[in-house]
Write a protein that holds these residues in place. Structure first.
Motif, PDB file in Angstrom:
ATOM      1  N   TYR A  35       1.161  -1.029   0.306  1.00  0.00           N
ATOM      2  CA  TYR A  35       0.114   0.000  -0.204  1.00  0.00           C
ATOM      3  C   TYR A  35       1.334   1.317  -0.133  1.00  0.00           C
ATOM      4  O   TYR A  35       0.184   2.191  -0.619  1.00  0.00           O
ATOM      5  CB  TYR A  35      -0.813   0.066   0.949  1.00  0.00           C
ATOM      6  N   LEU A  36       2.535   1.145   0.887  1.00  0.00           N
ATOM      7  CA  LEU A  36       2.770   2.576   0.278  1.00  0.00           C
ATOM      8  C   LEU A  36       3.447   3.371  -0.462  1.00  0.00           C
ATOM      9  O   LEU A  36       3.743   3.818  -0.982  1.00  0.00           O
ATOM     10  CB  LEU A  36       4.069   2.434   2.113  1.00  0.00           C
ATOM     11  N   GLU A  37       3.460   2.075  -1.150  1.00  0.00           N
ATOM     12  CA  GLU A  37       4.207   1.984  -2.541  1.00  0.00           C
ATOM     13  C   GLU A  37       3.313   2.197  -3.533  1.00  0.00           C
ATOM     14  O   GLU A  37       3.395   3.045  -4.192  1.00  0.00           O
ATOM     15  CB  GLU A  37       5.042   0.311  -3.016  1.00  0.00           C
ATOM     16  N   ILE A  38       1.485   1.671  -3.504  1.00  0.00           N
ATOM     17  CA  ILE A  38       0.349   2.471  -4.045  1.00  0.00           C
ATOM     18  C   ILE A  38       0.759   4.426  -3.432  1.00  0.00           C
ATOM     19  O   ILE A  38       0.232   4.774  -4.620  1.00  0.00           O
ATOM     20  CB  ILE A  38      -0.299   1.174  -4.299  1.00  0.00           C
ATOM     21  N   GLU A  39       1.058   3.848  -2.428  1.00  0.00           N
ATOM     22  CA  GLU A  39       0.239   5.357  -2.436  1.00  0.00           C
ATOM     23  C   GLU A  39       1.397   6.623  -2.525  1.00  0.00           C
ATOM     24  O   GLU A  39       1.011   7.841  -2.731  1.00  0.00           O
ATOM     25  CB  GLU A  39       0.371   5.620  -0.685  1.00  0.00           C
ATOM     26  N   GLU A  40       2.339   6.226  -2.913  1.00  0.00           N
ATOM     27  CA  GLU A  40       3.898   7.474  -3.128  1.00  0.00           C
ATOM     28  C   GLU A  40       3.032   7.947  -4.702  1.00  0.00           C
ATOM     29  O   GLU A  40       3.834   8.619  -5.313  1.00  0.00           O
ATOM     30  CB  GLU A  40       5.008   6.032  -3.299  1.00  0.00           C
ATOM     31  N   ASP A  41       2.490   7.104  -5.350  1.00  0.00           N
ATOM     32  CA  ASP A  41       1.704   7.121  -6.709  1.00  0.00           C
ATOM     33  C   ASP A  41       0.811   7.719  -7.373  1.00  0.00           C
ATOM     34  O   ASP A  41       0.231   8.567  -7.614  1.00  0.00           O
ATOM     35  CB  ASP A  41       1.801   5.838  -7.621  1.00  0.00           C
ATOM     36  N   ILE A  42       0.226   7.748  -5.515  1.00  0.00           N
ATOM     37  CA  ILE A  42      -1.459   8.866  -5.645  1.00  0.00           C
ATOM     38  C   ILE A  42      -0.841  10.220  -5.470  1.00  0.00           C
ATOM     39  O   ILE A  42      -0.532  10.446  -4.988  1.00  0.00           O
ATOM     40  CB  ILE A  42      -1.883   7.789  -4.503  1.00  0.00           C
ATOM     41  N   GLU A  43      -1.810  11.213  -5.913  1.00  0.00           N
ATOM     42  CA  GLU A  43      -1.593  12.539  -6.366  1.00  0.00           C
ATOM     43  C   GLU A  43      -2.837  12.803  -4.757  1.00  0.00           C
ATOM     44  O   GLU A  43      -2.378  13.844  -4.049  1.00  0.00           O
ATOM     45  CB  GLU A  43      -1.956  13.258  -7.774  1.00  0.00           C
ATOM     46  N   ASN A  44      -4.028  12.253  -4.612  1.00  0.00           N
ATOM     47  CA  ASN A  44      -4.638  12.888  -3.668  1.00  0.00           C
ATOM     48  C   ASN A  44      -5.926  11.828  -3.569  1.00  0.00           C
ATOM     49  O   ASN A  44      -6.621  11.405  -3.747  1.00  0.00           O
ATOM     50  CB  ASN A  44      -5.750  14.029  -4.572  1.00  0.00           C
TER      51      ASN A  44
END
Length: 118
Positions: A35-44
């Motif tokens: 999730y932390l890896e995915i969150e890095e790519d999430i803008e908002n």
């Protein structure tokens, strides 16, 4: 953690909703890392893009050991509950699932098991 998905069925000309519950005893640390890896790519986080939603759903399906598919997830969560479902999953990533079962300390006991010397 549990996930409830809904399925609409046409029974004798009437639409009925069937709910199915899926459970896992805890969310593995590997899911938190992913999730932390995915969150890095999430803008908002409050305004997810479709591709970001698909990444989160893929992680949810993986975390639940493919008890349901991505398509079943998207078809089983009402649109108005989608963001809440994401938030509940994200919250469960670092929540102790056994917290409610743990024994609470006795009032006045500081947890010190040593006896006072007389």
């Amino acid at each position: 953690m549990k996930m409830i998905l809904q399925n609409m069925k046409n029974v004798d000309g009437k639409m009925e909703v069937e709910k199915k519950e899926y459970q896992i005893p805890f969310v593995p640390a590997g899911a938190f890392l992913e999730y932390l890896e995915i969150e890095e790519d999430i803008e908002n986080l409050d305004l997810l893009k479709p591709s970001e939603m698909k990444q989160l759903v893929s992680l949810i399906v993986k975390t639940f050991h493919s008890q349901f598919t991505e398509e079943e997830f998207f078809n089983g969560v009402p649109g108005y509950l989608l963001m809440r479902t994401f938030n509940e999953f994200i919250g469960a990533l670092n929540t102790d699932p056994y917290a409610n079962r743990k024994q609470k300390p006795v009032e006045g006991d500081a947890g010190n098991s040593e006896k006072k010397a007389d």
